[in-house]
Scaffold this motif. Structure first.
Motif, mmCIF file in Angstrom:
data_model
loop_
_atom_site.group_PDB
_atom_site.id
_atom_site.type_symbol
_atom_site.label_atom_id
_atom_site.label_comp_id
_atom_site.label_asym_id
_atom_site.label_seq_id
_atom_site.Cartn_x
_atom_site.Cartn_y
_atom_site.Cartn_z
ATOM 1 N N HIS A 189 0.701 -1.125 -0.035
ATOM 2 C CA HIS A 189 -0.157 0.136 0.129
ATOM 3 C C HIS A 189 0.938 1.149 0.035
ATOM 4 C CE1 HIS A 189 -3.140 -2.694 0.677
ATOM 5 N NE2 HIS A 189 -2.853 -3.036 1.881
ATOM 6 N N GLY A 190 2.027 1.196 0.356
ATOM 7 C CA GLY A 190 2.711 2.375 0.314
ATOM 8 C C GLY A 190 4.025 2.025 1.668
ATOM 9 N N LEU A 191 4.071 3.328 2.334
ATOM 10 C CA LEU A 191 5.048 3.370 3.170
ATOM 11 C C LEU A 191 4.253 3.622 4.769
ATOM 12 C CD1 LEU A 191 8.145 3.295 3.786
ATOM 13 C CD2 LEU A 191 8.099 5.641 4.060
ATOM 14 N N GLY A 192 4.405 2.799 5.592
ATOM 15 C CA GLY A 192 4.027 3.132 7.018
ATOM 16 C C GLY A 192 5.071 3.374 8.151
ATOM 17 N N ILE A 193 4.843 4.176 9.142
ATOM 18 C CA ILE A 193 5.605 4.325 10.009
ATOM 19 C C ILE A 193 5.206 3.523 11.230
ATOM 20 C CG2 ILE A 193 6.943 5.886 11.605
ATOM 21 C CD1 ILE A 193 7.684 6.238 8.465
ATOM 22 N N TRP A 194 5.841 2.787 11.753
ATOM 23 C CA TRP A 194 5.346 2.054 12.916
ATOM 24 C C TRP A 194 6.110 2.379 14.149
ATOM 25 C CZ3 TRP A 194 1.264 -1.775 12.216
ATOM 26 C CH2 TRP A 194 0.717 -1.814 11.144
ATOM 27 N N MET A 195 5.310 2.252 15.468
ATOM 28 C CA MET A 195 5.918 2.561 16.549
ATOM 29 C C MET A 195 5.617 1.662 17.830
ATOM 30 S SD MET A 195 5.451 6.006 18.592
ATOM 31 C CE MET A 195 3.869 5.679 19.357
ATOM 32 N N PRO A 196 6.519 0.998 18.447
ATOM 33 C CA PRO A 196 5.895 0.092 19.582
ATOM 34 C C PRO A 196 5.073 1.108 20.700
ATOM 35 C CG PRO A 196 8.370 0.599 19.839
ATOM 36 C CD PRO A 196 7.747 1.257 18.769
ATOM 37 N N LEU A 197 4.178 0.586 21.234
ATOM 38 C CA LEU A 197 3.383 1.261 22.489
ATOM 39 C C LEU A 197 2.710 0.321 23.129
ATOM 40 C CD1 LEU A 197 2.962 4.421 23.037
ATOM 41 C CD2 LEU A 197 0.474 4.031 22.234
ATOM 42 N N ASN A 198 3.169 0.114 24.428
ATOM 43 C CA ASN A 198 2.339 -0.614 25.211
ATOM 44 C C ASN A 198 2.542 -2.345 24.572
ATOM 45 O OD1 ASN A 198 2.224 1.607 26.837
ATOM 46 N ND2 ASN A 198 0.067 1.967 26.061
ATOM 47 N N GLY A 199 3.423 -2.659 24.231
ATOM 48 C CA GLY A 199 3.553 -3.985 23.923
ATOM 49 C C GLY A 199 3.041 -4.198 22.514
ATOM 50 N N GLU A 200 2.485 -3.121 21.737
ATOM 51 C CA GLU A 200 2.067 -3.108 20.506
ATOM 52 C C GLU A 200 2.694 -2.420 19.400
ATOM 53 O OE1 GLU A 200 -2.547 -3.283 19.804
ATOM 54 O OE2 GLU A 200 -2.347 -2.352 21.940
ATOM 55 N N LEU A 201 2.485 -2.839 18.340
ATOM 56 C CA LEU A 201 3.254 -2.088 17.063
ATOM 57 C C LEU A 201 2.006 -1.242 16.430
ATOM 58 C CD1 LEU A 201 6.030 -4.193 15.359
ATOM 59 C CD2 LEU A 201 6.166 -1.915 16.486
ATOM 60 N N LEU A 202 2.250 -0.116 16.365
ATOM 61 C CA LEU A 202 0.802 0.732 15.869
ATOM 62 C C LEU A 202 1.419 1.642 14.400
ATOM 63 C CD1 LEU A 202 -0.415 2.135 19.192
ATOM 64 C CD2 LEU A 202 -1.234 0.435 17.727
ATOM 65 N N GLU A 203 0.534 1.694 13.877
ATOM 66 C CA GLU A 203 1.144 2.472 12.545
ATOM 67 C C GLU A 203 0.669 3.883 12.951
ATOM 68 O OE1 GLU A 203 -0.845 1.361 8.825
ATOM 69 O OE2 GLU A 203 0.623 2.282 7.682
ATOM 70 N N ILE A 204 1.692 4.601 13.070
ATOM 71 C CA ILE A 204 1.243 5.890 13.327
ATOM 72 C C ILE A 204 1.274 6.748 12.132
ATOM 73 C CG2 ILE A 204 2.235 6.023 15.851
ATOM 74 C CD1 ILE A 204 4.813 7.061 14.948
ATOM 75 N N ARG A 205 1.668 6.625 11.280
ATOM 76 C CA ARG A 205 1.622 7.712 10.062
ATOM 77 C C ARG A 205 1.907 6.682 8.875
ATOM 78 N NH1 ARG A 205 5.650 11.492 13.319
ATOM 79 N NH2 ARG A 205 6.856 9.508 12.919
ATOM 80 N N SER A 206 1.462 7.295 7.639
ATOM 81 C CA SER A 206 1.544 6.370 6.408
ATOM 82 C C SER A 206 1.719 7.454 5.162
ATOM 83 C CB SER A 206 0.451 5.445 6.243
ATOM 84 O OG SER A 206 -0.670 6.070 6.040
ATOM 85 N N LEU A 207 2.052 6.702 4.345
ATOM 86 C CA LEU A 207 2.386 7.531 2.957
ATOM 87 C C LEU A 207 1.446 6.532 1.966
ATOM 88 C CD1 LEU A 207 3.889 10.057 1.567
ATOM 89 C CD2 LEU A 207 4.898 8.374 0.381
ATOM 90 N N LYS A 208 0.401 7.012 1.660
ATOM 91 C CA LYS A 208 -0.335 6.039 0.755
ATOM 92 C C LYS A 208 -0.244 6.714 -0.728
ATOM 93 C CE LYS A 208 -2.083 3.308 4.099
ATOM 94 N NZ LYS A 208 -1.176 2.230 4.442
ATOM 95 N N GLY A 209 -0.937 5.957 -1.523
ATOM 96 C CA GLY A 209 -0.905 6.250 -3.014
ATOM 97 C C GLY A 209 0.043 6.481 -3.937
ATOM 98 N N HIS A 210 1.019 5.795 -3.580
ATOM 99 C CA HIS A 210 2.289 6.314 -4.166
ATOM 100 C C HIS A 210 1.894 5.283 -5.625
ATOM 101 C CE1 HIS A 210 6.530 6.098 -5.892
ATOM 102 N NE2 HIS A 210 6.458 7.381 -5.092
#
Lengths: 528, 720
Positions: B284-305
């Protein structure tokens, strides 16, 4: 009130009486706020320099405390004193609980010393070693005498030091010249001159060092109220007095002499003590230089708008723009000055003319010139608006009379219109000066300094140095009140500065308003 | 312009006349030129500020510097920051350093004999993890020594050093990280990864203790993995879309610290500079993931490339990630601003690329072993409309926020430059101060213009004008150091006075009027003591109220009830101080508007039997209302831009809370606070210019509106 309808007396909300009273309250509050502020600043500013009595508290635990009474806290039943002696106690102020006090007195022989560092000393004179002056009998007279001689010697030392400084600066400029010079002959000549100066510098430095250590070897032994003794070099004592045994007259004398010092001396101890001379001088220079820019340009712009431009959409837009620029936040002018004058023009000047000093900037950093230009821009609308008002107050008949006599437009302008509208121009100038003297935010970006080592005018060629940073009364208030390490001890000084600034600004504004009022009444009646 | 035919020839000769005429025309041109120049100078202001702020939003650009051919197939290549040296490592372990424009070999060395390189991975600082076919993993460092000679000419010397060599490893792809004696080697095995960790710790007696561990993690279908720069984290991706973050510790071993399931196929991943977040390229593109409380969350993304990203390389200077797309172009994407800063295309698709240390240059391979070099101009990748105005999910934050924090002690800090808290602060301070100032100023102006004895009005009006001249630094100083500490423990009294002062005035005046008539225009003789009484009364009752309701300390009570503190420099102080600065302006302008209402209109109303107040309310106020509106607008403009008062009397904390007991940071104070720290032409510097421009525009619009309204008004009078 209304006989035709006598049935019911209308309520205070119907007649509007309540609203009248509320609006009265609005006016009253506004005036009270002004009076309150001026009163507060005047009281605190004027009393800051007054020599207060020294109170000695005997505490229940047998110890004593000596100091100026600062304030009493009724709720907590305690008193704050300024105990001074920062070098002994580490702090200037101290709270004493009423319950701990067993006795309170004002000892006649208590001394207050104003010193070069560590703030005031409050205590008692115990001994003295003055080099030559033998102490015959009375210690106190000897102390006073020694202080007098020391004051003379201190001046002597100051002269020597300034001589040293001037040699040093000439060495600096020699170094810069050496950097530029390629010619061999000239280089050797310059180098010879340099070594010669360096030798002279060294000789003088040794002399000054010897003199200073000689001065510093004389000291007086003081004891604080609990008997802790402290040797204080006479050299560091600027003023000594016994506040509790002084008459009102000698108090007033001391007060006046302090006030004189305030206006003529440089600051000490991170600006919390000493005088305000560099700040006053810096403010005056900035305002003066600013007037040189803002006056002619503002008047020309106003003359163009009022006399030469054809009334139309463009002129209306320009006039609204000028009016609006008066309302643009001052910090915006500041950041513009930083980007345009300091980094833009200043950086270019440095690249062209002072490239040998880079990366140390000469004009590419904040300085008096850039501050004045920024302020000129900021106050330009004030001058334009006031001048336009002045021009428009000149009756049409007078202009037409002049033209009818054969004068050209320019002659009419120079000989008739401008002289007649001079009160308006003057009003604009004074208002712009008042505004510039009080404005601080833009200056913080374009050249004000908390402590400028050198004044912008001195004896070194070219005598006027517009690239130097300067001190400013308004910034002094901000700096001392908010950035100094010991804010509480600094507050009296801030109040004095505030009072000075307020007197200056309000005085100037009052003059401008009187002038404007005169102008309005002069021309409002008719043609003459 | 006036033909001098009145003038007798004998008085003014032809020459003088000519001189006068020339003077006149010259002066006309000079004055016109000067006038226009002065006014143009002010227009330049706007242009300059916009010019400084503009590059923030400019698209970055890439210029092609060179093109060079290299003979052999390489396993790794890169180049230095000055575009002077490129190096190539081929399969046989031959390292070749060439000079860039000339393409001449300046240094060559065979790293090992009798061994071939299976794979290579680029660590930061020109260090390469090489995996050899004999099961050795080495760290090879290419060193560029820059020297300056007497003339200041720069020259570069190249060298090579083998930093570390690990024996008995596998032959899968590996990443090795070393610091001092400790090391981590993560190597791909047949069914997952092998993690070799060695740590050296020195105990109290100076003995060095070595801990080492080897752990195998089963990861079927491993696609990509990356190790963080500080060797404490490992991230892996599998074909089933499983993204897993592992914590590495030489003593504790390897443990899962977060995982996520992605819907599309993952192509590559990498840690973003600072190791706090991970960039993942998927369908889908590029996603920025970050660990938070034992989970990995996609905090930002660049879609539509247009095409999916295949290979990611992080920048070593900022939070940018460079990505190679399947169509053969290279993009720079900034992780915080979610901007695709630039896209580089070559006539032929690029098959692989490298970024230099500063992230200012790209070297890529296209067909026929042609290497292309681009120099990048990307000064402000970290700023976008979104980072300035929309909530951003920053690293380490549980949710997207508006926040301003422009700098920190570390290099890898993520600057947070939302302008919302600042705009909010400006509006908040203005709002509270206007609440305080408007009623007082308007009521005061009404009284002064219509009801006050003219004898006194002559003094009050200039006094208020004088009040406008008081330097704001004075008001700010008194507000912060005199008023704030006194207001602090009298909060209930302040609120009490809002109610009590009007009540005392009205009740008192009613009583006084019962007792005797108060002369019109002299009300203030009585109101003045009543206001003072009201203030004193509210101080007393407020104190009593504080004892009774809040156990003697409102601040403590407020903190215990709402678990929020009361700042010493709060909006109460600001309302008063800023109000002090604004009152004279609103007062004077609305007083002018009211006084300018033609006298015949009010006279008519009074003659018809209306009371003075009725006349004011029904006749004068409606006519003057545009002027009063203009006064309020100009007051608003002044309050928004005021700097010194808010700088001194607020805590300058950029928070977004409406509470009157907190401080704030305004746009204007922010400039004063931050500009000394802002490097010239850096992102922060330009953002500050942008805020100045914003302030300029706000006040300009507000003032123009006010001016417009006033203009209309004065025209109306002229007709009347």
């Amino acid at each position: 009130m209304n006989r035709a309808f006598p049935r019911r007396k209308p309520g205070i909300w119907t007649t509007g009486d309540a609203w009248v009273w509320l609006s009265t309250a609005g006016a009253v509050i506004t005036v009270l706020m002004l009076v309150g502020l001026v009163g507060l600043v005047s009281y605190n500013g004027l009393s800051a320099l007054w020599p207060h009595q020294l109170a000695q508290f005997e505490l229940v635990d047998g110890s004593k405390a000596l100091g100026e009474l600062k304030r009493t806290d009724e709720d907590m039943h305690r008193i704050q004193i300024k105990s001074g002696n920062r070098d002994l106690y580490g702090i200037d102020f101290r709270w004493i609980d009423d319950v701990n006090v067993s006795n309170r007195s004002f000892p006649e022989n208590a001394w207050a010393l104003e010193r070069l560092e560590h703030g005031h000393f409050y205590g008692f004179l115990t001994n003295m070693n003055a080099s030559s002056a033998s102490i015959d009998g009375d210690l106190e007279t000897a102390f006073a005498k020694a202080l007098k001689t020391m004051a003379l010697k201190r001046e002597e030392l100051n002269d020597l030091e300034s001589e040293l400084a001037s040699i040093n600066t000439s060495l600096e400029s020699l170094n810069l010249e050496l950097l530029d010079t390629v010619d061999k002959d000239k280089r050797t000549r310059l180098e010879a001159l340099k070594t010669e100066r360096e030798e002279a510098f060294e000789v003088l430095r040794v002399k000054v060092d010897g003199f200073r250590s000689e001065l510093q070897s004389q000291y007086v032994t003081m004891a604080d109220c609990n008997g802790r003794t402290k040797d204080i070099p006479l050299f560091s004592i600027l003023r000594a007095y016994q506040p509790n045994s002084m008459s009102v007259f000698s108090r007033t004398g001391l007060y006046l002499s302090r006030m004189l010092d305030l206006l003529t001396e440089p600051p000490r101890e991170a600006n919390t003590e000493g005088g305000l001379f560099p700040a006053i001088f810096g403010t005056a220079m900035m305002v003066l230089l600013m007037s040189l820019f803002t006056m002619p340009l503002g008047v020309v712009a106003a003359v163009y708008l009022r006399e030469y431009a054809k009334e139309g959409l463009l002129v209306r837009i320009i006039r609204i723009t000028v009016n609006n620029l008066a309302g643009v936040p001052s910090i915006v002018y500041g950041i513009f000055g930083l980007g345009f004058f300091v980094y833009g023009i200043g950086g270019t000047i440095d690249d062209w003319f002072f490239s040998n000093r880079l990366p140390t900037p000469t004009f590419g950093t904040g300085g008096l010139l850039w501050a004045s230009l920024t302020m000129a821009l900021l106050t330009m609308p004030v001058v334009i608006v006031a001048t336009e008002e002045g021009l428009s107050a000149v009756p049409k008949g007078i202009r037409e009379g002049s033209l009818a006599l054969g004068a050209t437009k320019f002659q009419t302008l120079m000989r008739v219109v401008l002289p007649m509208s001079s009160p308006g121009i003057l009003t604009g100038l004074i208002l712009s000066i008042a505004r510039a003297a009080g404005e601080v935010a833009p200056l913080m970006l374009v050249g004000v300094a908390k402590l400028a080592p050198k004044l912008v005018v001195d004896q070194q060629f070219p005598y006027f140095h517009p690239e130097r940073k300067f001190m400013h009364l308004g910034f002094h208030i901000y700096d001392v009140g908010f950035q100094s390490p010991n804010v509480e001890a600094a507050i009296p000084m801030v109040f004095v500065t505030t009072l000075l600034l307020l007197v200056m600004v309000l005085g100037l504004s009052s003059i401008a308003m009187v002038l404007r009022q005169r102008m309005r009444t002069k021309y409002s009646g008719g043609a003459f | 312009m006036v033909p001098p035919y009145f003038v007798q020839e004998s008085l003014v000769d032809r020459k003088t006349r000519r001189r006068i005429q020339i003077m006149d025309t010259g002066a006309k041109w000079m004055i016109t030129l000067g006038g226009i120049a002065v006014i143009a100078c002010m227009v330049v202001m706007i242009i300059l500020m916009a010019d400084v702020a503009w590059p923030l939003f400019k698209q970055a650009s890439a210029t092609k510097e060179h093109q060079a051919a290299f003979v052999a197939e390489t396993v790794h290549y890169s180049f230095d920051d000055y575009f002077e040296r490129a190096y190539f490592l081929d399969e046989s372990g031959l390292l070749t350093v060439t000079s860039i424009p000339e393409n001449e070999v300046v240094f060559q060395r065979e790293l090992r004999s009798n061994a071939r390189i299976m794979s290579a991975h680029a660590n930061p600082d020109h260090v390469i993890t090489c995996v050899w076919d004999d099961g050795t993993v080495t760290l090879e460092s290419i060193i560029f020594k820059t020297e300056y000679d007497d003339q200041g000419q720069r020259s570069t010397r190249s060298n090579h050093e083998t930093v570390r060599s690990f024996g008995d490893m596998g032959t899968g792809e590996a990443i090795a990280m070393v610091q001092d004696q400790s090391s981590v080697v993560v190597q791909e095995t047949e069914n997952g990864l092998a993690v070799h960790q060695v740590s050296m710790t020195e105990d109290l007696f100076g003995d060095i203790e070595e801990t080492s561990s080897v752990e195998d993690i089963g990861l079927p279908g491993l696609i990509a993995f990356d190790v963080s720069h500080d060797r404490s984290q490992l991230v892996t991706a599998q074909t089933n879309g499983q993204l897993t973050l592992w914590a590495l510790d030489p003593d504790e071993g390897v443990a899962v610290s977060g995982s996520a399931q992605l819907s599309g196929a993952i192509h590559d991943l990498t840690f973003v500079y600072g190791d706090a977040s991970i960039a993942v390229a998927d369908d889908h593109g590029l996603g920025i993931w970050m660990p938070l409380n034992g989970e990995l969350l996609e905090i930002r993304s660049l879609k539509g490339h247009t095409s999916a990203f295949q290979k990611l390389i992080p920048s070593r200077r900022d939070k940018s990630v460079f990505a190679l797309s399947s169509s053969g172009s290279v993009s720079q994407i900034h992780a915080t601003s979610e901007r695709e800063v630039l896209e580089i295309r070559a006539p032929f698709p690029l098959s692989s690329f490298m970024v230099n240390q500063q992230g200012k240059g790209i070297m890529a391979v296209t067909q026929g072993n042609q290497y292309w070099f681009w120099r990048l101009d990307n000064p402000h990748p970290d700023v976008s409309f979104k980072t300035l105005w929309l909530p951003v999910w920053y690293e380490g934050y549980p949710e997207p926020v508006f926040t301003w924090q422009s700098s920190a002690a570390t290099d890898d800090f993520e600057p947070k430059t939302s302008l919302m808290p600042l705009l909010f602060g400006s509006l908040k301070g203005t709002f509270y101060s206007m609440i305080f100032a408007l009623p007082i100023a308007l009521l005061g102006a009404i009284y002064t213009s219509y009801l006050m004895d003219p004898k006194w009005k002559r003094w009050v009006k200039p006094a208020v004008e004088l009040m406008a001249a008081i330097p704001t630094v004075v008001i700010g100083f008194l507000a912060a150091l005199w008023l704030a500490p006194r207001l602090e423990d009298r909060v209930p009294a302040v609120f009490m006075s809002l109610l009590l002062v009007p009540i005392v005035v009205i009740v008192g005046m009613t009583l006084i009027q019962k007792w005797g008539k108060v002369r019109l225009g002299r009300e203030f003789y009585w109101v003045m003591p009543l206001v003072a009484l009201g203030v004193l009364l509210s101080l007393g009752i407020g104190e009593w109220f504080q004892q009774w309701m809040f156990d003697g300390d409102f601040r403590l009570w407020y903190f215990e009830t709402f678990s929020k503190g009361v700042d010493q420099r709060n909006c109460l102080v600001i309302a008063f101080a800023l109000g002090f600065a604004v009152i004279p302006i609103i007062f004077t302008i609305s007083e002018d508007a009211l006084s300018n209402v033609p006298a015949h209109i009010t006279a008519a109303s009074l003659a018809l039997g209306a009371t003075p107040w009725q006349t004011l309310r029904r006749v004068v106020l409606p006519i003057a209302s545009p002027g009063i509106f203009a006064a309020a607008m100009i007051g608003f403009g002044r309050a928004v831009g005021e700097t010194m008062i808010v700088l001194m009397a607020t805590g300058n904390t950029p928070i977004m809370e409406w509470s009157i007991f907190n401080g704030m940071r305004t746009l204007s104070a922010n400039i004063a606070v931050e500009i000394p720290e802002a490097p010239v032409d850096g992102s922060l510097y330009r953002i500050l210019f942008l805020t100045a421009l914003l302030l300029f525009v706000i006040t300009f619009i507000v003032n123009t509106a006010a001016e417009f309204v006033r203009h209309k008004l004065s025209k109306k009078y002229k007709q009347a």
